[in-house]
Write an enzyme that holds these catalytic residues in place. Structure first.
Site, PDB file in Angstrom:
ATOM      1  N   LYS A 211       0.679  -0.932  -0.107  1.00 61.15           N
ATOM      2  CA  LYS A 211       0.321   0.030   0.294  1.00 61.15           C
ATOM      3  C   LYS A 211       1.421   1.363   0.390  1.00 61.15           C
ATOM      4  CE  LYS A 211      -4.407  -1.775   1.376  1.00 61.15           C
ATOM      5  NZ  LYS A 211      -5.261  -2.422   2.268  1.00 61.15           N
ATOM      6  N   ARG A 244      -3.589 -10.088   4.455  1.00 60.98           N
ATOM      7  CA  ARG A 244      -3.867 -10.742   2.586  1.00 60.98           C
ATOM      8  C   ARG A 244      -2.157  -9.488   2.086  1.00 60.98           C
ATOM      9  NH1 ARG A 244      -6.000  -6.998  -0.788  1.00 60.98           N
ATOM     10  NH2 ARG A 244      -7.448  -7.308  -1.559  1.00 60.98           N
TER      11      ARG A 244
HETATM   12  N1  PMM Z   1      -7.310  -3.649   0.802  1.00 60.19           N
HETATM   13  C1  PMM Z   1      -7.207  -3.784  -0.823  1.00 60.19           C
HETATM   14  C2  PMM Z   1      -8.912  -4.774  -1.136  1.00 60.19           C
HETATM   15  N2  PMM Z   1      -9.533  -5.547  -0.308  1.00 60.19           N
HETATM   16  N3  PMM Z   1      -9.914  -6.328   1.579  1.00 60.19           N
HETATM   17  C3  PMM Z   1      -9.421  -6.358   2.742  1.00 60.19           C
HETATM   18  N4  PMM Z   1     -10.158  -8.064   4.276  1.00 60.19           N
HETATM   19  N5  PMM Z   1      -8.279  -5.602   3.718  1.00 60.19           N
HETATM   20  C4  PMM Z   1      -7.791  -4.717   2.819  1.00 60.19           C
HETATM   21  O1  PMM Z   1      -6.741  -3.978   3.726  1.00 60.19           O
HETATM   22  C5  PMM Z   1      -8.173  -4.890   1.255  1.00 60.19           C
HETATM   23  C6  PMM Z   1      -9.500  -5.323   1.563  1.00 60.19           C
HETATM   24  C7  PMM Z   1      -7.402  -2.780  -1.928  1.00 60.19           C
HETATM   25  O2  PMM Z   1      -6.081  -3.668  -2.180  1.00 60.19           O
HETATM   26  P1  PMM Z   1      -5.851  -4.095  -3.200  1.00 60.19           P
HETATM   27  O3  PMM Z   1      -5.935  -3.585  -4.090  1.00 60.19           O
HETATM   28  O4  PMM Z   1      -4.364  -5.000  -3.662  1.00 60.19           O
HETATM   29  O5  PMM Z   1      -6.349  -5.254  -3.155  1.00 60.19           O
END
Ligand code: PMM
Length: 266
Positions: A211, A244
Site C-alpha cells: 500500500k 492478505r
Molecule cells: N485492501 C484492498 C482490497 N481488499 N480487503 C481487506 N479485508 N483488507 C484490505 O486491507 C483490503 C481488502 C486494496 O488492496 P488491493 O488493491 O491490493 O487489493
C-alpha cells in the site's frame, strides 16, 4: 503451523487495481496465478473483481460477477479455499452458491444493506473491514482526532449491527482497513495499536501489502514486498488471524523464520 496467521494470496481480476491490475484478465491466467500462490504456501485465495484503489468509481452491476465467477468456480473445483472480495450482496450470493469460504467486504456491510442477510444464512466467514465511504471520496474522509479510538468504535458499531442482522459471532472477522480513509500516519498508528483490534475478540485480517504508506520502501508497488513481509511477522506477534498479501512466498518465508525462531520445525 501453530500460531501462524493464515496467508491470503491476493488475486485481483480487474483491469485497474493499483499493483496487479490487468495482469490476470483471463480466467485461465487468474487460476494459474492462484495455483502458483497456493504452491508458495497461500492458505486462501482472495478474489476481487472491483478495484477499491483511491479514486476508483463503482462498476456496473453484473460486471463484477462476470469477472469473478469463472475464476472462483475454477478455484473451488481445484479444492482451493476461496475468499471473495466484494461489497455487493448479489456477488456474494453467487460466491456462496459456488462454495467460497469467506466473504471479504471492505465496506463492512455499509455499501449494501442486503449483504448481512445473505451471509447470515451461510457457513462462510464474513470479514468486515473498517470503511468510511466509496473509494472516490475516501481520502477526504481521512480525518480523525484519535484514529485508533475512532476506528475501533466504528468497527464495534459494525460488529453490533452485523450480529443484530443475524451473522453468528463465530462467523465474523474484522479488519482495520489500512489505507481506506487513512493517511500513512493513521496506518502506522493503527499498526502500533494492533493489539487493541485483536482484543475486540474477533479474528483480525490485516491488509498492508504494497500500500501507498509503504512507498518510502519503493516507488513501485512490487518493491514494497520486503516491507510487507516484515509487517506480516510483526502482526503475527500481535496475534492477527490472517494477512492478505500479493507476494505470498516472501510472507510465508518470513513467517517460517518466525516459526523456527519460536522452536517449530522448518
Ligand atoms: N485492501 C484492498 C482490497 N481488499 N480487503 C481487506 N479485508 N483488507 C484490505 O486491507 C483490503 C481488502 C486494496 O488492496 P488491493 O488493491 O491490493 O487489493
Amino acid at each position: 503451523m501453530a500460531n501462524r496467521p493464515l496467508v491470503f494470496g491476493i488475486l485481483n481480476v480487474t483491469p485497474d487495481s493499483f499493483s496487479d491490475g490487468g495482469l490476470w484478465q483471463t480466467p485461465d491466467a487468474a487460476a494459474n496465478h492462484a495455483r502458483a500462490m497456493v504452491a508458495a504456501g497461500a492458505d486462501v485465495i482472495d478474489v476481487g473483481g472491483e478495484s477499491t484503489r483511491p479514486g476508483a468509481v463503482r462498476l456496473d452491476d453484473g460486471e463484477e460477477r462476470r469477472r469473478v465467477e469463472p475464476v472462483i468456480r475454477a478455484l473451488v473445483a481445484d479444492g482451493i479455499s476461496v475468499s471473495l472480495d466484494t461489497m455487493r450482496s448479489e456477488t456474494a450470493r453467487v460466491g456462496l452458491d459456488v462454495g467460497v469460504d469467506y466473504i471479504n467486504d471492505v465496506s463492512g456491510g455499509l455499501a449494501d444493506p442486503d449483504m448481512a442477510g445473505v451471509v447470515a444464512g451461510s457457513d462462510a466467514t464474513y470479514i468486515a473491514m473498517h470503511w468510511r465511504g466509496e473509494s472516490d471520496v475516501m481520502d477526504g474522509n481521512a480525518v480523525y482526532g484519535d484514529v485508533t479510538r475512532e476506528v475501533l468504535a466504528e468497527l464495534r458499531a459494525r460488529v453490533d449491527a452485523l450480529l443484530d442482522a443475524g451473522i453468528a459471532p463465530g462467523q465474523l472477522w474484522v479488519d482495520p482497513g489500512l489505507g481506506f480513509a487513512k493517511t500513512p500516519d493513521h496506518n502506522w498508528q493503527i499498526l502500533r495499536d494492533l493489539n487493541q483490534f485483536v482484543a475486540l475478540g474477533h479474528p483480525v485480517l490485516l491488509g498492508a501489502s504494497r500500500k501507498r504508506f509503504l512507498a518510502p520502501f519503493g516507488e513501485r508497488p512490487a518493491d514494497r514486498d520486503e516491507a510487507t513481509a516484515t509487517i506480516s511477522v510483526l502482526a503475527a506477534e500481535v496475534g492477527v488471524a490472517a494477512v492478505r498479501v500479493h507476494d505470498v512466498k516472501r510472507t510465508v518465508d518470513a513467517l517460517r523464520v518466525r516459526g523456527a525462531w519460536n522452536g517449530g520445525a522448518l
